[in-house]
Design a protein around this motif. Structure first.
Motif, PDB file in Angstrom:
ATOM      1  N   ALA A 117      55.788  37.218  36.394  1.00 25.44           N
ATOM      2  CA  ALA A 117      55.259  37.139  35.033  1.00 25.44           C
ATOM      3  C   ALA A 117      53.753  36.958  35.017  1.00 25.44           C
ATOM      4  O   ALA A 117      53.074  37.376  34.087  1.00 25.44           O
ATOM      5  CB  ALA A 117      55.920  35.984  34.287  1.00 25.44           C
ATOM      6  N   VAL A 118      53.199  36.332  36.042  1.00 29.12           N
ATOM      7  CA  VAL A 118      51.747  36.119  36.079  1.00 29.12           C
ATOM      8  C   VAL A 118      51.013  37.436  36.181  1.00 29.12           C
ATOM      9  O   VAL A 118      49.966  37.641  35.580  1.00 29.12           O
ATOM     10  CB  VAL A 118      51.381  35.215  37.283  1.00 29.12           C
ATOM     11  N   VAL A 152      43.019  34.097  46.360  1.00 32.64           N
ATOM     12  CA  VAL A 152      42.576  32.973  45.547  1.00 32.64           C
ATOM     13  C   VAL A 152      43.104  31.654  46.112  1.00 32.64           C
ATOM     14  O   VAL A 152      42.465  30.604  45.996  1.00 32.64           O
ATOM     15  CB  VAL A 152      43.025  33.169  44.083  1.00 32.64           C
ATOM     16  N   TRP A 153      44.258  31.690  46.773  1.00 34.99           N
ATOM     17  CA  TRP A 153      44.932  30.463  47.225  1.00 34.99           C
ATOM     18  C   TRP A 153      44.180  29.793  48.369  1.00 34.99           C
ATOM     19  O   TRP A 153      43.850  28.599  48.292  1.00 34.99           O
ATOM     20  CB  TRP A 153      46.363  30.796  47.647  1.00 34.99           C
ATOM     21  N   PRO A 162      43.931  45.433  48.965  1.00 31.55           N
ATOM     22  CA  PRO A 162      43.733  46.592  48.083  1.00 31.55           C
ATOM     23  C   PRO A 162      44.560  46.487  46.811  1.00 31.55           C
ATOM     24  O   PRO A 162      45.769  46.247  46.855  1.00 31.55           O
ATOM     25  CB  PRO A 162      44.188  47.768  48.954  1.00 31.55           C
ATOM     26  N   GLY A 163      43.893  46.649  45.671  1.00 31.81           N
ATOM     27  CA  GLY A 163      44.573  46.598  44.389  1.00 31.81           C
ATOM     28  C   GLY A 163      44.662  45.218  43.786  1.00 31.81           C
ATOM     29  O   GLY A 163      45.016  45.067  42.612  1.00 31.81           O
ATOM     30  N   ARG A 191      42.961  40.502  39.299  1.00 31.98           N
ATOM     31  CA  ARG A 191      44.414  40.670  39.398  1.00 31.98           C
ATOM     32  C   ARG A 191      44.979  39.763  40.489  1.00 31.98           C
ATOM     33  O   ARG A 191      44.576  39.853  41.649  1.00 31.98           O
ATOM     34  CB  ARG A 191      44.765  42.116  39.727  1.00 31.98           C
ATOM     35  N   LEU A 192      45.907  38.943  40.114  1.00 31.72           N
ATOM     36  CA  LEU A 192      46.528  38.058  41.102  1.00 31.72           C
ATOM     37  C   LEU A 192      47.301  38.866  42.141  1.00 31.72           C
ATOM     38  O   LEU A 192      47.330  38.513  43.326  1.00 31.72           O
ATOM     39  CB  LEU A 192      47.453  37.070  40.402  1.00 31.72           C
TER      40      LEU A 192
END
Length: 533
Positions: A19-20, A113-114, A159-160, A420-421
Motif C-alpha cells: 500500500a505504501v 532509505v532504511w 533502478p526504478g 519512490r519507496l
C-alpha cells in the motif's frame, strides 16, 4: 524444477507494505514527473556537514546525484538507467587510504532509505523500539553510530526506486513503451540487477577517482542476494577485487525461506531453520510453557534439535509413526508455545505467516515478521496467516517522511520529484545463471551461494561478515548460518567468514543497542581488512 510465483517470492523480502508504494503506479500513468530527456545526463548537488560518531567529529562533503548506465553490445551508447545515490566523503582523507562502502537495501526494487536513515547515514530517524511510532513530526538526530568514522559511504537506490529511473527517451509513444518493456526485462531480475549495480560501481570509481581505495559492499535482505552476484561480477568480469562483503539479514538460497515453503513440498529445510527464530520470538513474548533463564543458551539447544530429531522426523514424511509425531509436536510446543493440537494439524510444519498469526491470543494479535518483537491487532482473527507486518506499519512512515524532508532540505536534491519507496515491478526474473553454467539460466529457486563462493575462491583474501537478528522472521538467522556453512568453498577459506547475531530483527539497527554493536563490529571489520599501512 520449481520457481515460486513472483508475489510469493517478493513478499519474502519487501521492507514495507504494498500500500505504501501503490500510489506510484497511478501517478506514473497520469503524468511523468520528469521528462526522460532530463535523465540522460548525470546530475548532482553538493553540500557539507559534520557528524559526531561516538564522541568523535567527522566533517564530510555530501553529494546527492545520479549516474547514467548504458546498454551492452550494440546498445552501449544507449542510456538505459539513471541511478540515484547519496555519497558522503570525509574531508581531508586521502582516497587511496580511505575505504569506500557501497550500501543498498533489498526488495528487490527497494530504495535505500532504511540503511540511510536508520543505520549509517549522518542523520538518524528516531523510532519506537518495539511498538508503533507516533505520527509526525518525527525526530531526526545526529547519528552517533554513522559508519563515516570508518569509511566513505555511497547509498544507492535500485533502478526504478527512490529517484532512480529507467530511461525510455524515444519521442514516439509506441516506441517509448516498447523501450520501457525492454528496460524492465533487462533490469528487473537477479542477473540484470547485478550487472546494473556493477556498472554503477565501476562508473562511480571512475567519476570520483576511487579505483585504488579499499572497497566494500554492504547489502541487507535481498541486498545480500545482490551482493553475492555483484561480488562475482566485479571480481571476475570487471577485475575489481573487494576487501570485504558485509551481509545483513541474509538470504542466498530461496529454498531456505520460511515464506511460502508450502508451495515447495518435500523441501523441509525452511521449517527446521526457522525453528530457532520461532523459539526466540516465543521467549520474547513470554509464550513458552517454561521460560528459560537466558535466550542464547536456549537457542543453542533449539538449533541442535532443529538439525537433529526434528529434521529426521520431517524427512520421514508419511512414514513417521503416530507416537513419534506426538512426541515431536510436544517438543515443538515447548520451543514455540503453539498448542500441540495445532502443531499436529499443521503436520509439524508451520510457516512464518502461520506462526505470526497464531502465537498470541489465539490469532487476535499478529506478531511482527521483519521484527517479531513487534505486535499489532490482527486484520482477520480467523485467517490462517498474518495479513500485514506490524513492524513495517510501525516505522515506515517515519523513514519515508524523514528522508523526503532531509534530501530536499539538507542535500538540496529532489525538488519537484517523487521519491519512490519501491520500483514499479510487474515481474522479477528470479532465474539465475550461476558461475560456470552454460546455456539457459536454470528455472529453479534462486540460489546465489555459488556466486559468493566463486568470488571468494578467485579472491582468496576476500573477507565476508554476516550479521543477523534473532527476531527476524523474514530471513531467519539460522537459515543464513546454514547457508554460510554450506558454501562450496575449501576449508581453508572458512576462516574468511565471520558472524555476529543481535537481539533485534531484520532491520537490526531499529534497536539502538544493536545499532551500536553493528557499527562497532563493522567499523572494526573494515579497519582490519582495508590493507592501509
Amino acid at each position: 524444477m520449481r520457481k515460486l510465483p513472483f508475489v510469493v517470492a517478493l513478499s519474502a523480502l519487501l521492507l514495507s507494505t504494498v500500500a505504501v508504494a501503490a500510489p506510484d503506479k497511478k501517478d506514473d500513468k497520469a503524468k511523468p514527473e520528469q521528462p526522460d530527456a532530463a535523465l540522460v545526463e548525470p546530475q548532482s548537488s553538493a553540500s557539507e556537514g559534520s557528524v559526531s560518531v561516538e564522541g568523535h567529529r567527522v566533517d564530510y562533503k555530501a553529494v546527492a546525484g545520479t549516474l547514467v548506465l548504458h546498454g551492452t553490445g550494440d546498445k552501449e551508447d544507449e542510456p538505459q538507467v539513471s541511478m540515484f545515490y547519496v555519497a558522503y566523503f570525509k574531508k581531508g582523507a586521502a582516497a587511496t587510504k580511505r575505504p569506500i562502502t557501497f550500501i543498498y537495501n533489498g526488495g528487490p526494487g527497494s530504495a535505500t532509505v532504511w540503511l540511510h536513515m536508520g543505520a549509517f547515514g549522518p542523520k538518524r530517524v528516531v523510532t519506537s523500539d518495539d511498538s508503533h511510532t507516533p505520527a509526525a513530526p518525527y525526530g531526526l538526530v545526529n547519528n552517533d553510530y554513522s559508519l563515516l568514522d570508518a569509511s566513505d559511504l555511497v547509498f544507492i537506490d535500485a533502478p526504478g526506486a527512490g529517484f532512480s529511473r529507467l530511461i525510455a527517451a524515444d519521442t514516439d509513444k509506441s516506441k517509448r513503451d516498447e523501450q520501457m518493456k525492454e528496460r524492465k526485462k533487462a533490469t528487473y531480475g537477479v542477473d540484470g540487477d547485478g550487472h546494473a549495480f556493477a556498472q554503477f560501481v565501476t562508473r562511480f570509481l571512475s567519476k570520483y577517482d576511487r579505483w585504488n581505495s579499499p572497497k566494500y559492499l554492504f547489502g541487507e535482505s535481498y541486498g545480500t542476494t545482490r551482493s553475492a552476484v555483484l561480488a562475482n561480477i566485479l571480481e571476475n568480469e570487471d577485475s575489481v577485487d573487494l576487501n570485504g562483503v558485509i551481509l545483513l539479514s541474509q538470504i542466498l538460497s530461496f529454498d531456505t525461506s520460511i515464506d511460502g515453503p508450502e508451495f515447495n513440498p518435500g523441501i523441509d529445510l525452511p521449517y527446521e531453520l526457522a525453528l530457532p527464530t520461532f523459539a526466540a520470538t516465543a521467549f520474547y513474548h513470554h509464550k513458552l510453557p517454561q521460560q528459560p533463564a537466558a535466550l542464547e543458551p536456549f537457542l543453542r539447544e533449539v538449533e541442535q534439535y532443529a538439525l537433529g530429531d526434528y529434521a529426521q522426523a520431517l524427512m520421514a514424511g508419511s512414514r513417521l509413526d503416530d507416537a513419534r509425531k506426538q512426541a515431536v509436536a510436544q517438543k515443538l510446543h515447548e520451543y514455540t508455545g503453539l498448542p500441540v493440537a495445532y502443531l499436529l494439524k499443521a503436520n509439524l510444519r508451520v510457516t512464518g505467516g502461520m506462526f505470526e498469526h497464531e502465537l498470541q491470543t489465539d490469532g487476535d494479535i499478529t506478531t511482527g515478521r521483519l521484527d517479531s518483537r513487534f505486535a499489532g491487532p490482527s486484520i482477520d482473527p480467523l485467517s490462517k496467516d498474518s495479513e500485514y507486518d506490524p513492524q513495517s506499519s510501525a516505522i515506515s512512515s517515519a523513514y519515508v517522511a524523514a528522508f523526503n524532508d532531509y534530501v530536499r532540505r539538507d542535500l538540496k536534491f529532489g525538488q519537484g520529484r517523487q521519491y519512490r519507496l519501491f520500483a514499479d515491478i510487474d515481474h522479477w526474473d528470479f532465474s539465475h545463471k550461476a558461475p560456470g553454467v552454460h546455456g539457459e539460466a536454470l528455472q529453479s529457486s534462486t540460489n546465489v551461494m555459488p556466486d559468493l563462493a566463486m568470488a571468494m575462491k578467485t579472491n582468496p583474501n576476500l573477507k565476508v561478515y554476516l550479521h543477523g537478528g534473532y527476531y527476524d522472521l523474514a530471513t531467519p538467522y539460522f537459515a543464513a548460518d546454514y547457508e554460510m556453512h554450506h558454501l562450496p568453498i575449501p576449508a581453508s577459506l572458512e576462516a574468511n567468514i565471520s558472524y555476529a547475531w543481535y537481539p533485534s530483527g531484520h532491520m537490526v539497527y531499529a534497536h539502538e543497542t544493536s545499532l551500536k554493536l553493528l557499527h562497532d563490529n563493522v567499523g572494526r571489520f573494515i579497519g582490519q581488512t582495508d590493507n592501509v599501512k
